[in-house]
Design a protein around this motif. Structure first.
Motif, short mmCIF file in Angstrom:
data_model
loop_
_atom_site.label_atom_id
_atom_site.label_comp_id
_atom_site.label_asym_id
_atom_site.label_seq_id
_atom_site.Cartn_x
_atom_site.Cartn_y
_atom_site.Cartn_z
N LEU A 135 44.89 25.02 41.21
CA LEU A 135 45.33 25.94 42.26
C LEU A 135 44.53 27.24 42.15
CD1 LEU A 135 49.17 25.31 42.08
CD2 LEU A 135 47.63 24.61 43.94
N VAL A 136 43.43 27.30 42.87
CA VAL A 136 42.55 28.47 42.83
C VAL A 136 43.18 29.62 43.61
CG1 VAL A 136 40.19 29.29 43.26
CG2 VAL A 136 40.61 26.87 42.73
N PHE A 137 42.93 30.84 43.19
CA PHE A 137 43.40 32.06 43.87
C PHE A 137 44.93 32.21 43.85
CE2 PHE A 137 39.67 30.97 46.74
CZ PHE A 137 38.77 31.74 46.03
N ARG A 138 45.60 31.58 42.90
CA ARG A 138 47.07 31.63 42.95
C ARG A 138 47.59 33.06 42.89
NH1 ARG A 138 51.16 27.24 40.36
NH2 ARG A 138 53.05 28.06 41.33
N ALA A 139 47.02 33.88 42.03
CA ALA A 139 47.48 35.28 41.94
C ALA A 139 47.23 36.01 43.25
CB ALA A 139 46.79 35.98 40.78
N GLU A 140 46.08 35.78 43.86
CA GLU A 140 45.75 36.45 45.12
C GLU A 140 46.67 35.97 46.25
OE1 GLU A 140 41.65 36.18 46.05
OE2 GLU A 140 40.98 36.96 44.12
N LEU A 141 46.95 34.68 46.25
CA LEU A 141 47.85 34.15 47.28
C LEU A 141 49.26 34.72 47.11
CD1 LEU A 141 46.67 30.43 47.28
CD2 LEU A 141 46.21 32.16 49.03
N GLU A 142 49.72 34.85 45.87
CA GLU A 142 51.04 35.44 45.64
C GLU A 142 51.07 36.90 46.10
OE1 GLU A 142 53.58 33.80 44.87
OE2 GLU A 142 52.70 31.91 44.20
N GLU B 94 32.56 35.38 38.25
CA GLU B 94 33.86 35.19 37.60
C GLU B 94 34.20 33.70 37.59
OE1 GLU B 94 38.58 36.35 38.30
OE2 GLU B 94 36.99 37.35 39.46
N GLN B 95 34.57 33.19 36.44
CA GLN B 95 34.96 31.78 36.30
C GLN B 95 36.44 31.67 36.63
OE1 GLN B 95 32.46 29.62 34.50
NE2 GLN B 95 33.56 27.86 35.35
N GLU B 96 36.75 31.06 37.80
CA GLU B 96 38.14 30.93 38.23
C GLU B 96 38.86 29.82 37.46
OE1 GLU B 96 39.64 32.81 40.41
OE2 GLU B 96 38.00 33.85 41.44
N SER B 97 38.15 28.74 37.17
CA SER B 97 38.69 27.60 36.44
C SER B 97 37.50 26.86 35.85
CB SER B 97 39.48 26.68 37.40
OG SER B 97 38.61 25.93 38.20
N PRO B 98 37.73 25.81 35.05
CA PRO B 98 36.58 25.09 34.48
C PRO B 98 35.60 24.56 35.51
CG PRO B 98 38.58 24.49 33.32
CD PRO B 98 39.01 25.34 34.48
N MET C 189 43.14 42.29 43.00
CA MET C 189 42.72 41.91 44.35
C MET C 189 43.10 42.97 45.36
SD MET C 189 44.37 38.98 46.72
CE MET C 189 44.85 39.75 48.22
N GLU C 190 42.23 43.24 46.30
CA GLU C 190 42.52 44.20 47.35
C GLU C 190 43.08 43.46 48.56
OE1 GLU C 190 40.21 47.37 50.27
OE2 GLU C 190 39.12 46.25 48.74
#
Length: 465
Positions: free
Chosen positions: A376-383, A242-246, A1-2
């Motif tokens: 919890l979508v975007f967890r890596a980006e939020l971190e 991109e499939q974020e979750s099911p 993520m940028e």
């Protein structure tokens, strides 16, 4: 993520005081239009005769209710014509509420018009209600078209009720709702050919033709012309999927001169993917990242056919856009600190805002509610935003157990307002942004106000339809 570089400049007050004035002006214009209708009717033929008999009274009431219904029907169409000044000053949720109130009032007046005119004519000729109804339909000019218009309006009213909206997909509801335009168009010949208040007064003819022309121009300009122009100018196509979750899919899109597209983080578009059958169905998806020079990104949650279709989009697929819409943007800010409350896929516009807005490290707090950890979508980006820009994040995971509460079970022992103060100690100094299901958002809004946040600093936008 940028992630954008840290921004330390405090936010400036960007609230536009003119919004309240524009809303007041728009409401005033609507009120004046109704007053003009009453005045034209009162000074027209037949109004003086309403006191002479029951039949004339019913006929006069029917004519007035029909004229008011027509005026409100045109106002209803204007409210949803995507006129930029109305969208910006009212916001989507306010426009939807006014649209519904005006629409159902117009629908009620249509039936008062039908019942009163038919009853009045029945009394005048001494016939029964059923035979008079058939006589009006069969022998009066434009009546068959008007009946078709009423049928279209009934369909729109029926699918606008809450119980029907819950059962319909947005795309299906949206297509059915277009019958409102058909109802307006089919009512016009009846009014021109058979309306005594229209045919006998040059002033009335000028007023009504001008109102119809204004409404038609607004629809053609902002519902047809502007989306077509932006679609052709920016030539947006699918870049990747991109499939974020099911149940969640992110679509990256590329285009030309997207920096000139007047879109902000927090807004949404109506998207139509030109990938085959069903391309005409529009879907409202929020931007999940701030617009870039030649790229934009959306993230959507769905099930079944809608999700499968998004996930199956191929790179290069052409996209038709309508928008941007929505006021859940940084323009509403008055404070230097931010508190954001997201539930489920409501994280989408707030994640974009967190990346785009100005705030110092520690001055932005995100409270993110989800049913399960995997939701919890975007967890890596939020971190990453937390690490680079100092965003404080609270994840609240679990099922709701208390009616009317925005909290999951076991998240906090105390009132909803105390919970807001617990997770955001500086809440009274913050601009509060909320996005999630309607009942949940209302609970967070109420808790924030109860915790001491001034009402104008609580920003939410329901994407209800």
């Amino acid at each position: 993520m940028e992630v954008l570089a840290e921004r330390v400049a405090p936010a400036r007050s960007r609230v536009r005081p003119a919004d309240a004035s524009l809303r007041l002006l728009a409401d005033g214009v609507g009120g004046i239009s109704l007053a003009v209708v009453v005045i034209l009717w009162a000074t027209g033929p037949g109004s003086a005769a309403i006191w002479t008999s029951t039949a004339n009274a019913l006929t006069g009431l029917g004519r007035l209710s029909g004229l008011l219904a027509a005026d409100l029907l045109l106002i209803q169409v204007l409210l949803m014509a995507r006129v930029p000044v109305l969208e910006a000053s009212f916001g989507r949720d306010r426009l939807v509420r006014r649209h519904r109130v005006v629409g159902f009032t117009s629908f009620a007046l249509i039936w008062i018009h039908i019942g009163s005119v038919t009853s009045g004519y029945s009394l005048l000729v001494g016939g029964n209600w059923a035979s008079q109804t058939w006589d009006l339909i069969a022998n009066y000019p434009g009546m068959l078209l008007a009946v078709a218009g009423v049928a279209a309006t009934c369909l729109v009213a029926a699918t606008s009720m809450r119980i029907a909206r819950r059962r319909l997909r947005y795309a299906s509801w949206h297509l059915l709702h277009l019958y409102a335009y058909l109802g307006v168009g089919l009512a016009l010949p009846h009014q021109i050919w058979a309306g005594a208040d229209f045919t006998s007064s040059p002033g009335a003819r000028l007023y009504w033709l001008s109102l119809y022309a204004l409404t038609l121009a607004a629809v053609l300009t902002f519902r047809v012309g502007l989306p077509a122009w932006r679609t052709l100018r920016h030539q947006i196509t699918v870049l990747s999927v991109e499939q974020e979750s099911p149940e969640v899919v992110t679509v990256r899109l590329a285009g030309r001169d997207l920096h000139r597209l007047p879109a902000r983080a927090g807004q949404f578009f109506i998207w139509r993917f030109l990938d085959g059958a069903g391309w005409s169905r529009g879907h409202p998806y929020s931007l999940s990242a701030p617009p870039r020079l030649n790229q934009i990104r959306i993230t959507a949650k769905g099930r079944g056919e809608s999700l499968a279709r998004l996930a199956a989009l191929r790179p290069g697929t052409w996209v038709q856009i309508e928008g941007p819409y929505g006021r859940l943007t940084g323009e509403r800010r008055t404070a230097t600190t931010l508190a954001m409350f997201a539930c489920g896929i409501g994280i989408t516009p707030l994640r974009a805002l967190l990346e785009d807005e100005n705030y110092r490290p520690g001055d932005a707090v995100l409270v993110y509610r989800a049913r399960r950890e995997e939701d919890l979508v975007f967890r890596a980006e939020l971190e990453a935003l937390a690490a680079h820009r100092g965003v404080r994040i609270h994840y609240l995971v679990g099922h709701r157990t208390r009616d009317g509460s925005w909290l999951p079970a076991g998240a906090f022992e105390g009132s909803d307002a105390d919970a807001v103060r617990h997770f955001v100690p500086s809440i009274t100094d913050c601009d509060v942004f909320i996005c999630g299901p309607e009942t949940w958002s209302e609970a967070v809004r109420a808790a924030s106000v109860a915790a001491g946040v001034p009402g104008p600093r609580v920003h939410s936008e329901r994407f209800a339809w």
